[in-house]
Design a protein around this motif. Structure first.
Motif, PDB file in Angstrom:
ATOM      1  N   ILE A   9      43.731 -36.298  48.983  1.00 30.71           N
ATOM      2  CA  ILE A   9      44.734 -36.390  48.162  1.00 30.71           C
ATOM      3  C   ILE A   9      45.262 -34.945  47.595  1.00 30.71           C
ATOM      4  N   LEU A  10      46.371 -34.858  47.800  1.00 27.36           N
ATOM      5  CA  LEU A  10      46.759 -33.461  47.597  1.00 27.36           C
ATOM      6  C   LEU A  10      47.166 -33.166  45.999  1.00 27.36           C
ATOM      7  N   ALA A  11      46.465 -31.964  45.511  1.00 27.65           N
ATOM      8  CA  ALA A  11      46.830 -31.825  44.210  1.00 27.65           C
ATOM      9  C   ALA A  11      46.683 -30.367  43.885  1.00 27.65           C
ATOM     10  N   ALA A  12      47.205 -29.528  44.808  1.00 24.44           N
ATOM     11  CA  ALA A  12      47.234 -28.117  44.609  1.00 24.44           C
ATOM     12  C   ALA A  12      48.290 -27.379  43.881  1.00 24.44           C
ATOM     13  N   GLY A  13      49.446 -28.340  43.821  1.00 23.89           N
ATOM     14  CA  GLY A  13      50.672 -27.841  42.982  1.00 23.89           C
ATOM     15  C   GLY A  13      50.163 -27.452  41.661  1.00 23.89           C
ATOM     16  N   GLN A  14      50.926 -26.369  41.241  1.00 21.38           N
ATOM     17  CA  GLN A  14      50.886 -25.749  39.932  1.00 21.38           C
ATOM     18  C   GLN A  14      51.395 -26.826  38.734  1.00 21.38           C
ATOM     19  N   PRO A  98      46.271 -19.082  49.577  1.00 20.40           N
ATOM     20  CA  PRO A  98      47.426 -19.792  48.810  1.00 20.40           C
ATOM     21  C   PRO A  98      47.976 -21.024  49.357  1.00 20.40           C
ATOM     22  N   GLN A  99      49.030 -21.662  48.870  1.00 21.83           N
ATOM     23  CA  GLN A  99      49.595 -22.860  49.044  1.00 21.83           C
ATOM     24  C   GLN A  99      50.686 -22.450  50.102  1.00 21.83           C
ATOM     25  N   GLN A 100      50.552 -23.075  51.350  1.00 21.40           N
ATOM     26  CA  GLN A 100      51.439 -22.713  52.363  1.00 21.40           C
ATOM     27  C   GLN A 100      52.057 -24.224  53.112  1.00 21.40           C
ATOM     28  N   GLY A 101      52.088 -25.195  51.920  1.00 17.60           N
ATOM     29  CA  GLY A 101      53.094 -26.121  52.587  1.00 17.60           C
ATOM     30  C   GLY A 101      51.764 -27.337  52.496  1.00 17.60           C
ATOM     31  N   THR A 102      52.291 -28.615  52.747  1.00 14.57           N
ATOM     32  CA  THR A 102      51.573 -29.854  52.738  1.00 14.57           C
ATOM     33  C   THR A 102      50.640 -30.198  53.745  1.00 14.57           C
ATOM     34  N   GLY A 103      51.207 -29.595  55.141  1.00 18.79           N
ATOM     35  CA  GLY A 103      50.358 -29.707  56.345  1.00 18.79           C
ATOM     36  C   GLY A 103      49.154 -28.588  55.908  1.00 18.79           C
ATOM     37  N   GLY A 124      48.196 -36.442  44.163  1.00 17.44           N
ATOM     38  CA  GLY A 124      47.648 -36.312  42.901  1.00 17.44           C
ATOM     39  C   GLY A 124      48.650 -36.571  41.753  1.00 17.44           C
ATOM     40  N   ASP A 125      49.898 -36.548  42.217  1.00 22.73           N
ATOM     41  CA  ASP A 125      50.862 -36.553  41.137  1.00 22.73           C
ATOM     42  C   ASP A 125      51.873 -37.767  41.324  1.00 22.73           C
ATOM     43  N   VAL A 126      51.518 -38.708  42.385  1.00 21.56           N
ATOM     44  CA  VAL A 126      52.080 -39.961  42.270  1.00 21.56           C
ATOM     45  C   VAL A 126      51.297 -40.987  42.102  1.00 21.56           C
ATOM     46  N   GLY A 157      66.625 -34.307  47.975  1.00 20.62           N
ATOM     47  CA  GLY A 157      65.310 -33.555  47.612  1.00 20.62           C
ATOM     48  C   GLY A 157      64.112 -34.344  48.514  1.00 20.62           C
ATOM     49  N   TYR A 158      64.375 -35.393  49.005  1.00 21.24           N
ATOM     50  CA  TYR A 158      63.524 -35.853  50.004  1.00 21.24           C
ATOM     51  C   TYR A 158      63.382 -35.745  51.257  1.00 21.24           C
ATOM     52  N   GLY A 159      62.513 -35.697  52.238  1.00 20.55           N
ATOM     53  CA  GLY A 159      62.432 -35.745  53.609  1.00 20.55           C
ATOM     54  C   GLY A 159      63.128 -36.923  53.993  1.00 20.55           C
ATOM     55  N   ARG A 160      63.918 -36.971  55.140  1.00 20.72           N
ATOM     56  CA  ARG A 160      64.699 -38.092  55.549  1.00 20.72           C
ATOM     57  C   ARG A 160      63.978 -38.683  56.769  1.00 20.72           C
ATOM     58  N   VAL A 172      62.992 -35.226  58.617  1.00 28.94           N
ATOM     59  CA  VAL A 172      63.722 -33.853  58.533  1.00 28.94           C
ATOM     60  C   VAL A 172      63.578 -33.588  56.854  1.00 28.94           C
ATOM     61  N   GLU A 173      63.001 -32.585  56.603  1.00 26.88           N
ATOM     62  CA  GLU A 173      63.262 -32.007  55.012  1.00 26.88           C
ATOM     63  C   GLU A 173      64.635 -31.826  54.710  1.00 26.88           C
ATOM     64  N   GLU A 174      64.989 -32.236  53.438  1.00 27.20           N
ATOM     65  CA  GLU A 174      66.401 -31.985  52.897  1.00 27.20           C
ATOM     66  C   GLU A 174      66.911 -30.462  53.397  1.00 27.20           C
ATOM     67  N   ASN A 188      60.890 -40.286  52.990  1.00 23.73           N
ATOM     68  CA  ASN A 188      59.511 -40.131  53.005  1.00 23.73           C
ATOM     69  C   ASN A 188      58.707 -40.087  51.437  1.00 23.73           C
ATOM     70  N   THR A 189      57.981 -40.912  51.559  1.00 21.91           N
ATOM     71  CA  THR A 189      57.331 -40.763  49.992  1.00 21.91           C
ATOM     72  C   THR A 189      56.213 -39.786  50.316  1.00 21.91           C
ATOM     73  N   GLY A 190      55.860 -39.219  51.478  1.00 20.76           N
ATOM     74  CA  GLY A 190      54.771 -38.206  51.417  1.00 20.76           C
ATOM     75  C   GLY A 190      53.231 -39.037  51.832  1.00 20.76           C
ATOM     76  N   LEU A 217      53.680 -31.033  56.507  1.00 29.69           N
ATOM     77  CA  LEU A 217      52.785 -32.346  57.285  1.00 29.69           C
ATOM     78  C   LEU A 217      53.647 -33.166  57.789  1.00 29.69           C
ATOM     79  N   THR A 218      55.030 -33.168  57.385  1.00 29.43           N
ATOM     80  CA  THR A 218      56.032 -34.293  57.897  1.00 29.43           C
ATOM     81  C   THR A 218      56.276 -33.870  59.565  1.00 29.43           C
ATOM     82  N   ASP A 219      56.068 -32.706  59.980  1.00 26.47           N
ATOM     83  CA  ASP A 219      56.117 -32.344  61.315  1.00 26.47           C
ATOM     84  C   ASP A 219      55.161 -32.927  62.278  1.00 26.47           C
TER      85      ASP A 219
HETATM   86  C1  UD1 Z   1      57.105 -33.572  50.364  1.00 27.29           C
HETATM   87  C2  UD1 Z   1      57.525 -34.207  51.685  1.00 27.29           C
HETATM   88  C3  UD1 Z   1      58.844 -34.562  51.771  1.00 27.29           C
HETATM   89  C4  UD1 Z   1      58.884 -36.068  50.682  1.00 27.29           C
HETATM   90  C5  UD1 Z   1      58.407 -35.331  49.506  1.00 27.29           C
HETATM   91  C6  UD1 Z   1      57.906 -36.630  48.526  1.00 27.29           C
HETATM   92  C7  UD1 Z   1      56.709 -32.181  53.058  1.00 27.29           C
HETATM   93  C8  UD1 Z   1      57.089 -31.285  53.973  1.00 27.29           C
HETATM   94  N1  UD1 Z   1      57.727 -32.817  52.501  1.00 27.29           N
HETATM   95  O1  UD1 Z   1      58.274 -32.768  49.841  1.00 27.29           O
HETATM   96  O2  UD1 Z   1      59.286 -35.126  53.124  1.00 27.29           O
HETATM   97  O3  UD1 Z   1      59.783 -36.777  50.641  1.00 27.29           O
HETATM   98  O4  UD1 Z   1      57.235 -34.698  49.513  1.00 27.29           O
HETATM   99  O5  UD1 Z   1      57.816 -36.340  47.004  1.00 27.29           O
HETATM  100  O6  UD1 Z   1      55.533 -32.784  53.072  1.00 27.29           O
HETATM  101  N2  UD1 Z   1      51.121 -29.660  47.914  1.00 27.29           N
HETATM  102  C9  UD1 Z   1      49.671 -29.115  47.951  1.00 27.29           C
HETATM  103  N3  UD1 Z   1      49.675 -27.780  48.535  1.00 27.29           N
HETATM  104  C10 UD1 Z   1      50.851 -27.295  49.052  1.00 27.29           C
HETATM  105  C11 UD1 Z   1      52.022 -27.818  48.970  1.00 27.29           C
HETATM  106  C12 UD1 Z   1      52.120 -29.093  48.361  1.00 27.29           C
HETATM  107  O7  UD1 Z   1      48.625 -29.531  47.683  1.00 27.29           O
HETATM  108  O8  UD1 Z   1      50.861 -26.245  49.589  1.00 27.29           O
HETATM  109  C13 UD1 Z   1      51.020 -30.752  47.051  1.00 27.29           C
HETATM  110  C14 UD1 Z   1      51.710 -30.779  45.781  1.00 27.29           C
HETATM  111  O9  UD1 Z   1      50.793 -30.551  44.764  1.00 27.29           O
HETATM  112  C15 UD1 Z   1      52.576 -32.121  45.630  1.00 27.29           C
HETATM  113  C16 UD1 Z   1      52.605 -32.738  47.084  1.00 27.29           C
HETATM  114  O10 UD1 Z   1      51.747 -32.007  47.807  1.00 27.29           O
HETATM  115  O11 UD1 Z   1      51.495 -33.115  45.042  1.00 27.29           O
HETATM  116  C17 UD1 Z   1      54.000 -32.502  47.392  1.00 27.29           C
HETATM  117  O12 UD1 Z   1      54.244 -31.278  47.509  1.00 27.29           O
HETATM  118  P1  UD1 Z   1      55.857 -30.699  47.251  1.00 27.29           P
HETATM  119  O13 UD1 Z   1      56.121 -29.316  47.320  1.00 27.29           O
HETATM  120  O14 UD1 Z   1      56.444 -31.631  45.865  1.00 27.29           O
HETATM  121  O15 UD1 Z   1      56.591 -31.559  48.441  1.00 27.29           O
HETATM  122  P2  UD1 Z   1      58.208 -31.725  48.452  1.00 27.29           P
HETATM  123  O16 UD1 Z   1      58.790 -30.485  48.959  1.00 27.29           O
HETATM  124  O17 UD1 Z   1      58.716 -32.480  47.394  1.00 27.29           O
END
Ligand code: UD1
Ligand code: CA
Length: 478
Positions: A9-14, A98-103, A124-126, A157-160, A172-174, A188-190, A217-219
């Motif tokens: 469960i991803l929940a690192a976003g601020q 630090p937070q360097q992306g969903t992947g 965590g925020d869905v 705003g969403y990945g397609r 592909v990210e927007e 992509n819902t994620g 992560l989407t890659d």
């Molecule tokens: C992400 C997806 C996108 C999708 C969208 C759905 C990627 C690259 N893109 O984009 O395709 O349409 O979600 O909402 O995955 N998070 C972390 N650590 C990080 C970055 C994010 O835990 O380093 C968590 C955030 O807290 C959040 C979630 O991951 O809960 C999504 O992060 P967010 O930055 O909102 O992703 P999007 O750019 O919206």
């Protein structure tokens, strides 16, 4: 039962846009922190997968070591508050800093994953994804990578989801998408699920040479395709199942959706709601047959209403049990109380914690009851305070009666035995006992025990002064 699934469960976003001291994932939807909802969904999903029955155990939230889910929560800086709020034996916590992306976020969880089981990624925020939806996704994706997608007329705003001849090629990210790709409405819902060893391999190969300089992560979708996997997809039955919260406005929207869903479920199982758009359930509301609830009632914690209970407009009930046939009249506030059958509460009644009412008790307007037991058939119909008291059966408590339970330092108990009659405007200075069948005259201050079956009264004798005249106004001089 062994683990059937890893859930990250991803929940690192601020959650900066919430403008809150509370971490975003701890903000509640329908009375439960968003992250707690997602954890609960994960547990129920895994319990359902383990048992083979759809959403078998409604509440495996007390899950301990026997949980079928291995749940890893990726939190950010300051995650201690989140952990303190939610910790349980089946939850594992890793920090991403630090937070360097969903992947990159999912990477942090890799060492904790059971390689023999697939890995599901949730957010965590869905907070409102249905168990049945995730179960469909997991089943579609058996042995391969699966992505939960949704079609949005406004996909900004969403990945397609890029498909060719119907097959998913990549996401592909927007910000990295071409004009043509931005026209795609399937997004992509994620949420995704993947075989764990392959996931680990793909994550290790991620690069951050994209518009945001992040590890997406989407890659991994394109990597899976390159590895010969057929990417599975599933869609939620309602779009809002994939909706995330970044702002208070979105939180409020999801709250309405969650409330409507709860109201629909209540209607479906036979509860009358005067207006399904005007009820708020912030926890669990369990109703018997033919329960009727008027507008603008709020239910918090666990509330159980037995058969034929009627709740009037504008009531607030928190952790309350109400017996069959009881009526709660408008504007009543019940907190941590047990109400028996066929009682009449309110209007404007307040039952505070520790109140236990037996059957056929009447608590009327502007009556407050706290930490007291009240026996069957007793009545306090108007303007009274009954605190720290044991009241027997068939007792009548007159208007203006007050238990003086607090001497400024300690609380003391008042005992009122069966069939006592407490006249209006009585003060019962605790500790004190009113005997069985005793009558207390109106206006009495009871400081010593009142014996059974007798009249006790403390009152200055009424006198009339003959010849007394009202003063007359003296005319002003000058
Ligand atoms: C992400 C997806 C996108 C999708 C969208 C759905 C990627 C690259 N893109 O984009 O395709 O349409 O979600 O909402 O995955 N998070 C972390 N650590 C990080 C970055 C994010 O835990 O380093 C968590 C955030 O807290 C959040 C979630 O991951 O809960 C999504 O992060 P967010 O930055 O909102 O992703 P999007 O750019 O919206
Ligand atoms: Ca997002």
């Amino acid at each position: 039962m062994g683990c059937v699934m890893n859930v990250v469960i991803l929940a690192a976003g601020q959650g900066k846009r919430m403008h809150s001291a509370l971490p975003k994932v701890l903000h509640p939807v329908a009375g439960q922190a968003m992250l707690a909802r997602v954890v609960s969904t994960a547990r129920r999903l895994c319990a359902a997968l383990a048992s083979g029955i759809p959403d078998a155990s409604a509440h495996p939230d007390a899950a301990g070591s026997h949980s079928a889910a291995r749940i890893i929560i990726v939190h950010g800086h300051g995650g201690e508050q989140v952990r303190a709020a939610l910790d349980a034996p089946d939850l594992h916590w890793v920090e991403q800093n630090p937070q360097q992306g969903t992947g990159h976020a999912v990477c942090q969880a890799l060492p904790l994953l059971d390689a023999a089981q697939p890995t599901l990624v949730l957010y965590g925020d869905v907070p409102l994804t249905r168990v049945a939806t995730l179960q469909r996704l997991v089943e579609e994706a058996t042995g391969t990578l699966g992505v939960l997608t949704v079609s949005l007329p406004e996909p900004r705003g969403y990945g397609r989801i890029v498909r060719e001849a119907g097959r998913v090629l990549r996401i592909v990210e927007e910000r990295d998408a071409s004009e043509a790709e931005r026209e795609i409405t399937e997004v992509n819902t994620g949420i995704l699920v993947a075989p764990t060893p392959a996931l680990a391999r793909w994550l290790a190969a991620l690069r951050n040479d994209n518009a945001q300089g992040e590890y997406y992560l989407t890659d991994i979708i394109a990597m899976a395709v390159a590895d010969g996997f057929t990417v599975a997809t599933a869609q939620p039955s309602d779009t809002w199942e994939a909706a995330g919260v970044n702002s208070r406005a979105q939180l409020a929207q999801l709250e309405r959706i969650a409330q409507r869903d709860i109201a629909d479920a209540l209607l479906e199982q036979g509860t009358t709601l005067s207006d399904p758009a005007r009820i708020d359930v912030r926890g669990e509301l369990v109703c018997g047959r033919d329960v009727s609830i008027d507008v603008n009632c709020v239910f918090e914690g666990v509330v159980r209403l037995a058969d034929d209970v009627v709740v009037g407009a504008h009531c607030v009930l928190r952790n309350v049990e109400v017996g069959a046939g009881t009526r709660i009249e408008p504007f009543s506030h019940l907190d941590d109380a047990v109400v028996g059958e066929a009682c009449r509460i309110g209007p404007y009644a307040r039952l505070r914690p520790g109140t236990v009412l037996d059957r056929e008790v009447h608590v009327g307007n502007f009556v407050e009851v706290k930490a007291s037991r009240v026996g069957a058939g007793s009545k306090a119909n108007h303007l009274a305070y009954v605190g720290d008291a044991s009241v027997g059966a068939r007792v009548n408590i007159g208007a203006g009666t007050i238990t003086c339970n607090y001497d400024g330092v300690n609380k003391h108990r008042t005992e009122i035995e069966d069939d006592a009659f407490i006249g209006s405007d009585t003060q019962l200075v605790a500790p004190v006992r009113v005997g069985r069948g005793a009558t207390i005259g109106a206006g009495t201050t009871v400081t010593r025990d009142a014996p059974p079956d007798q009249l006790t009264v403390s009152r200055a004798r009424q006198i009339t002064i003959p010849g007394w005249k009202r003063p007359v106004k003296t005319p002003k001089k000058g």
